[in-house]
Design a protein around this motif. Structure first.
Motif, short mmCIF file in Angstrom:
data_model
loop_
_atom_site.label_atom_id
_atom_site.label_comp_id
_atom_site.label_asym_id
_atom_site.label_seq_id
_atom_site.Cartn_x
_atom_site.Cartn_y
_atom_site.Cartn_z
N GLN A 1 2.35 7.56 -6.76
CA GLN A 1 1.66 8.52 -7.10
C GLN A 1 2.13 9.67 -6.76
O GLN A 1 2.18 10.67 -7.41
CB GLN A 1 -0.04 8.27 -6.67
N ASP B 1 2.22 1.84 -3.36
CA ASP B 1 1.28 2.26 -4.38
C ASP B 1 1.15 3.63 -4.33
O ASP B 1 1.17 4.45 -5.31
CB ASP B 1 -0.09 1.40 -4.09
N LYS C 1 0.93 -1.18 0.05
CA LYS C 1 -0.07 0.21 0.01
C LYS C 1 0.76 1.32 0.15
O LYS C 1 0.77 2.00 -0.79
CB LYS C 1 -0.81 0.05 1.15
N GLU D 1 -6.10 5.63 0.31
CA GLU D 1 -5.88 4.24 0.24
C GLU D 1 -5.48 3.46 1.57
O GLU D 1 -4.56 2.60 1.44
CB GLU D 1 -4.68 4.04 -1.01
#
Lengths: 974, 266
Positions: A480, A476, A473, A558
């Motif tokens: 970004q 990810d 996580k 997230e």
């Protein structure tokens, strides 16, 4: 028996619900079966069967109806599992039963519990105070208490992280911890004698020597105050062998057979120097960031880092290896402004897995258990991260018994314009990812010392438990944020935890951190523990205040936790506060530059060894099969298939390919960008056996092998970067350091000759173990060379399996009488003297010409000739391709002293390639190899056999491929 | 419709989303990877797409059981919108972990009703491989039905599996019979001659060698093998031995069929 216990939580009456999940009748209980098998290996025959169950303990305020829903909707798969609320009794029947429950120690990360908590929230469970998981085993049979205890200790539980409860009546350990009462602790040091300084270092597990303790004492005398505990700890972490590599950077006086050589800084004058002297313009960042970075194409760069996680894996193979791979993945994540991990590599060294139980000393786990745990740890973490594990090796030697070696590597892709960091004063320090707990405290210092039979008890807190999904996580969201330019610098929390990460990031600037702001897994940590904890899955970034909201929104979206914990200041000081109060302050200069320099002595005496006389034979089938079936050479399919080597959809050369997808490839190739045919190739080279004769030639052989492996699959030899990982014994012994100096000299010579700069490296010293009786086990000198190369067009890659009957087999490179340290000698329990050497100039020329032949499309298959020599390489090519080979040793280019068939068959001379060429390309290929030692040794045949004729036309090998393959596959077909 | 839009659903631990996006793009779809939190916040997001893919990975670490925690989340937050999505004639594909999620939500085989999500009526599951460990290996697949829009009837595929919990098990004999005779088994594991067989032909011990399930509409399919990992020839495990590397890589069959279906029916 009650299904739950009432407790108070946040003023609510929470109940403690217990769920037990077991396999339904008719469904196999895999974990139970595995335990039963392992019990058999312990020679305990009283256990007739094992039932395993999963246990969930949930403290929440829901009612019975809801609890039943939790059981059948969430915790059990009702198609194949039964669930039971409360404690189940002993199964009915005539057989006696013993119950053993294994619970995680309080504070140990429990990822399943965290997932269950969030799933309960989705179900609308209301207030949930805690979730814990445990494993329950019912041992059926008349099992004595002693046997039960042995089984628990050896198989079911690991003391470092787990508590065992025997029987039905005991309660599991409480999940709740006491809050922390803040208290600043000063440690008087200025008045201490030398003896007391040494004692202090020992008591605090600082692993600093007297000279370093004196340096610290002098500094505080100058400052006219005493250090606080957190200051001392910070120094111990930052100055640990693990973090600063003080041995390799020390000045060394070497005595080599009486000849004196002086190094001011060993590393700078060998490994680093090669990189500097080569000065390749495609190197972007070497030895300065968390991984070495080179150009990939005009837009992107690739980076590579290989780390070891040896000591933790010795204590807790599963957790140690999992956090090993988890940790090294964070290196590329923390390189430049953050790379995207695209491939993992794994190399392990163990003692033989079939070692007798009684030969395993106290405080050491059996090598089979270590191996299974390590493989499972890497598998579970690597697979969950979604990073393909594409390359690796396994090496067996009984001297790795107490110090197994676990090398984990990761390759990442990073945009060219994001290869450098740029933190500025005023940037905020933000910690992202996992929470901080008491796990892994003193990992950096602990891994810098040698191990003893008591380590298991003393250093259990150094073991870390990972949670791959937290890291995934985090990754990810960080990518970004990187692409949106929302942070200015990034690094990972590795050894030394925040103390190293923040300390390094703020080295040039100065930084202020409030330790109370760091989110904790549970209460009770002191500020020092918070600062040095090596809890996993944490990254540190520097964020401009104006971008904070934007970056936090990405993390929030997230469910990734991120917290501002401080500021980069510009005052070149490290300032630590707790809830605003200052608890420590250090000058960055003293912290990073204050460590004293060392002068060390090294000695290398050339060993007086001799060649054994082995009886000449008419036929070497058995020798070949023995070598194929030796653990080092044998198929590693059991391990490889457990790794997801195809996730990300980039694989080109997988670890196993060929007619039946089971041939051993020389190197891995991935195509990291979906819209480009450019590839990255990865390989390794290592041969500790040669080090028993001479570490110089061992290191050169490692470089040659790593390069050869890359060339075999089609990499460009002009674009290869390499990495060094030294695993050595206690280098305060001049002989041990002398061996390291020899290897380092070879690193320089090899890198210069091949034009392959070192871009990153790491060492792990003191891999020794002191048994209860004082016996010392030191690992063999082990240097892992990892290599990464560029493949211009992956469509031109070559594999090692023979393709078509009628094609010709060439050997390029000279076969010499070099059986020293070979597998042929090894299966005859000999070492020998003639270690494979190299003529560097020829070796380099061979690699270039082979690469050219591949580029011109003249090569149908290509295989590196290494462990086991020509015979093993021929056998592997043949059975991987499902076609036979008939070879004639008269065609082999040999040195004058290489006369006997066994030397021709099994010599491990370096720089040799086996190449399959179509008959119509004979001339073109031969022309390309002109003036090199090479020769046509055979032909691919339809008949599924390996036939080798010697110079007198005697058939010295005549074996069916199925037989050879079976011998090769059997040892590790677990 | 020419403008085919596909959504690839991300979640914590999902890790095959990028290659799945790439495969769909190669097939001609416009693709977005969207995190489940965004869909839960605004379920109407789904309205803009005709193909929904649950990609592979380890959602929430496969804690408790593979796909279970994500299935739980979907059932509690997205049941209605998914029901509508399927009722509207749109396509749902689950690969590996995505299949595990689909089976645990009941989307496939959907014996309790098309697009009816539930955690209590599970009749078939995916559980631990007989080998007891995660394995990555290539398998041959034979279509088992003509109903499913993702497959080409009669066309065998060669694809990799990579999982630890891929063994299909039905609740009872009747359920298995319903699945087999009702054309719910979309693919079966076979050998090179098209015959079923023991390990490694059937890599996990699935009942009736079932590798993929569809629902009664044929518009939802979950499969354990990874079609997105074989979209170009250099991904084939012996591509260096193949004479003929032209034509469509096997995995593309599934994505192309999906995109073509949308083009023809919307």
């Amino acid at each position: 028996m009650a299904d739950y216990f009432l407790q108070q939580y946040k003023g609510l009456n929470v109940k403690q619900w217990r769920f037990e999940i077991s396999s339904k009748q008719g469904f196999s209980d895999i974990s139970g079966k595995e335990v039963l098998e392992s019990i058999g290996q312990l020679n305990i025959s009283s256990v007739e069967d094992v039932i395993s169950e999963k246990v969930f303990l949930i403290e929440a305020d829901f009612d019975q109806d809801f609890a039943e829903r939790v059981g059948c909707e969430l915790l059990a798969d009702t198609v194949c599992q039964d669930w039971h609320l409360g404690k189940s009794g002993i199964p009915a029947g005539p057989m006696q039963a013993s119950v053993v429950e294994v619970h995680l120690k309080s504070g140990v990360t429990d990822p399943v519990a965290e997932s269950v908590k969030s799933a309960l929230a989705d179900m609308g469970a209301g207030e949930v105070a805690s979730v814990r998981t445990a494993r329950k085993y019912v041992l059926l049979g008349n099992v004595s208490e002693d046997d039960c205890a042995t089984i628990a200790r050896r198989i079911l539980a690991n003391d470092c992280i787990e508590d065992v409860i025997f029987g039905m009546d005991s309660d599991p350990p409480s999940p709740h911890t006491q809050p922390y009462q803040m208290e600043v602790t000063e440690i008087p040091i200025r008045e201490l004698s030398d003896e007391q300084l040494t004692q202090l270092s020992k008591e605090k597990d600082m692993f600093l020597n007297l000279k370093e303790m004196r340096t610290i004492q002098d500094e505080y005398k100058k400052l006219d105050r005493e250090p606080t505990d957190v200051e001392l700890e910070t120094l111990a972490q930052t100055w640990s062998e693990h973090c600063v590599h003080k041995t390799l950077k020390s000045s060394v006086d070497m005595d080599h057979d009486g000849q004196k050589i002086h190094f001011d800084n060993l590393l700078k004058e060998t490994v680093f120097k090669a990189t500097k002297d080569l000065n390749k313009d495609w190197c972007i960042s070497v030895f300065e960031d968390n991984a070495g970075v080179i150009e990939f194409d005009d837009e992107d760069a690739i980076c590579f880092k290989v780390e070891t996680h040896n000591h933790p894996s010795a204590l807790d193979p599963y957790g140690g290896a999992a956090t090993g791979i988890g940790g090294v993945i964070r290196d590329p994540m923390g390189t430049g402004m953050g790379a995207k991990p695209v491939a993992n590599t794994d190399i392990f060294c163990f003692a033989r897995p079939d070692m007798k139980l009684e030969d395993v000393p106290k405080g050491v786990l059996h090598p089979r258990r270590v191996m299974k745990g390590v493989v499972a740890g890497v598998r579970d973490y690597g697979n969950r991260m979604g990073i393909p594990t594409v390359n690796g090796a396994l090496y067996f030697d009984d001297r790795y018994l107490a110090n197994p070696l676990v090398f984990c590597g990761n390759v990442g892709l990073v945009p060219r314009e994001k290869c450098f960091k740029n933190a500025q004063p005023g940037n905020l320090v933000v910690v992202v990812g996992g929470r901080t707990g008491r796990d892994g405290i003193h990992g950096a210092t602990f891994s810098s010392g040698e191990m003893t039979h008591e380590h298991e008890d003393i250093f259990s807190h150094a073991v870390q438990i990972g949670n791959a999904i937290t890291e995934k996580k985090t990754l990810d969201t960080l990518l970004q944020a990187r692409d949106a330019n929302l942070y200015e610098s990034i690094t990972d929390c590795g050894a030394g935890g925040l103390s190293s990460a923040v300390g390094e990031m703020g080295e040039k600037l100065g930084v202020e951190v409030d330790l109370k702001k760091i989110p904790l897994k549970y209460a009770g940590l002191t500020y020092t523990e918070v600062w040095i904890s090596e809890a996993q899955e944490r990254m540190v970034i520097a964020v401009e205040p104006g971008k904070l909201d934007a970056i936090m929104a990405i993390f929030d979206a997230e469910d990734v936790e991120a917290t501002v914990i401080g500021t980069f200041t510009g005052d070149k000081k490290l300032t630590l506060r707790y809830d605003g109060m200052q608890v420590g302050q250090l000058e960055m200069e003293f912290l990073h530059e204050g460590i004293c320099k060392y002068d060390r002595k090294a000695v290398w005496k050339t060993k007086k060894l001799s060649e054994p006389v082995l009886e000449a034979k008419d036929n070497y089938n058995d020798d070949l099969k023995k070598i194929l079936g030796s653990y080092n050479v044998a198929s590693k399919e059991w391990v490889i298939r457990q790794y997801d080597h195809e996730v990300q959809g980039a694989s080109v050369i997988k670890p196993l390919m060929g007619a039946e997808n089971d041939g051993p490839m020389d190197a891995a190739v991935i195509r990291p960008k979906y819209d480009h045919d450019k590839g990255v190739a990865m390989s390794c080279g290592m041969n500790p056996c040669y080090g028993d004769i001479d570490p110089y030639w061992m290191a050169l052989a490692g470089i040659d092998e790593a390069v050869r492996n890359l060339v075999c699959v089609g990499a460009d030899p002009e674009r290869i970067a390499i990495l060094d990982n030294y695993c050595w014994g206690d280098c305060t012994r001049p002989e041990t350091l002398g061996a390291l100096v020899r290897a380092s000299q070879a690193c320089y010579d090899g890198a210069m000759a091949f034009g392959t700069p070192f871009i990153s490296g790491k060492d792990s010293l003191n891999n020794e173990f002191v048994c209860e009786d004082g016996t010392r086990i030191a690992i063999p000198y082990t240097l892992l060379i990892s290599a990464m190369g560029i493949v211009e067009d992956v469509n031109r890659c070559v594999t090692m399996d023979v393709k078509k009957a009628g094609n010709l087999i060439f050997v390029v490179g000279l076969t010499k009488n070099e059986l020293g340290g070979s597998h042929y000698y090894k299966v005859h329990n000999e070492l020998g003297a003639n270690v494979p050497k190299m003529d560097l100039e020829t070796s380099v020329e061979i690699s270039r010409r082979v690469a050219k032949a591949i580029e011109q499309g003249l090569v149908r298959s290509c295989h590196d000739c290494s462990e086991g020599g020509l015979a093993v390489a021929l056998a592997e090519m043949a059975f991987a391709g499902g076609l036979g080979i008939e070879a004639d040793l008269r065609g082999l280019a040999v040195s004058d002293d290489c006369i006997k068939p066994d030397a021709m068959l099994f010599s491990e001379s370096n720089s040799r390639y086996l190449i399959e060429v179509q008959p119509q390309n004979y001339d073109a290929f031969a022309k390309l190899m002109l003036n090199l030692p090479f020769g046509q040794v055979g032909e691919v045949i339809e008949d599924k056999k390996l036939l080798v004729h010697d110079a007198n036309q005697n058939t010295v090998i005549d074996a069916g491929l199925d037989d050879l393959k079976a011998a090769w596959q059997k040892p590790l077909a677990w | 419709m020419d403008n085919v839009k596909a959504i690839v659903l991300r979640a914590a631990g999902i890790n095959c989303d990028l290659e799945t996006e790439h495969a769909l793009e190669l097939a001609g779809a416009q693709v977005e990877r969207v995190h489940i939190n965004r869909v839960i916040d605004d379920p109407a997001v789904l309205d803009g797409y005709q193909i929904l893919v649950f990609p592979g990975g380890f959602s929430y670490g496969d804690d408790v059981a593979a796909g279970k925690v994500l299935a739980n989340q979907i059932v509690h937050h997205l049941s209605d919108i998914l029901h509508k999505f399927i009722e509207d004639g749109k396509l749902v594909l689950g690969i590996c972990n995505g299949f595990q999620v689909m089976i645990k939500t009941g989307i496939v085989p959907g014996l309790n009703g098309v697009g009816k999500l539930s955690l209590t009526d599970q009749v078939v599951t995916l559980t631990d491989n007989d080998s007891g460990v995660f394995e990555d290996r290539w398998v041959h697949l034979e279509p088992g039905t003509e109903r499913c829009v993702f497959l080409t009837p009669g066309k065998r595929l060669y694809l990799p599996v990579a999982h630890g919990e891929g063994k299909i098990v039905a609740k009872d004999v009747d359920t298995l019979e319903k699945i087999t005779s009702g054309g719910f088994a979309a693919f079966r594991y076979v050998d090179t001659d098209g015959k079923q067989g023991p390990f490694p032909v059937n890599p996990n011990g699935s009942q009736d060698s079932i590798a993929a399930l569809t629902d009664s509409t044929g518009r939802a399919m979950g499969l354990m093998p990874h079609p997105e990992r074989f979209v170009r020839w250099t991904q084939h495990p012996h591509w260096t031995r193949l004479k003929d590397r032209d034509g469509m890589a096997d995995g593309m069959t599934i994505f192309t069929n999906a995109v073509n279906y949308v083009k023809e029916n919307f």
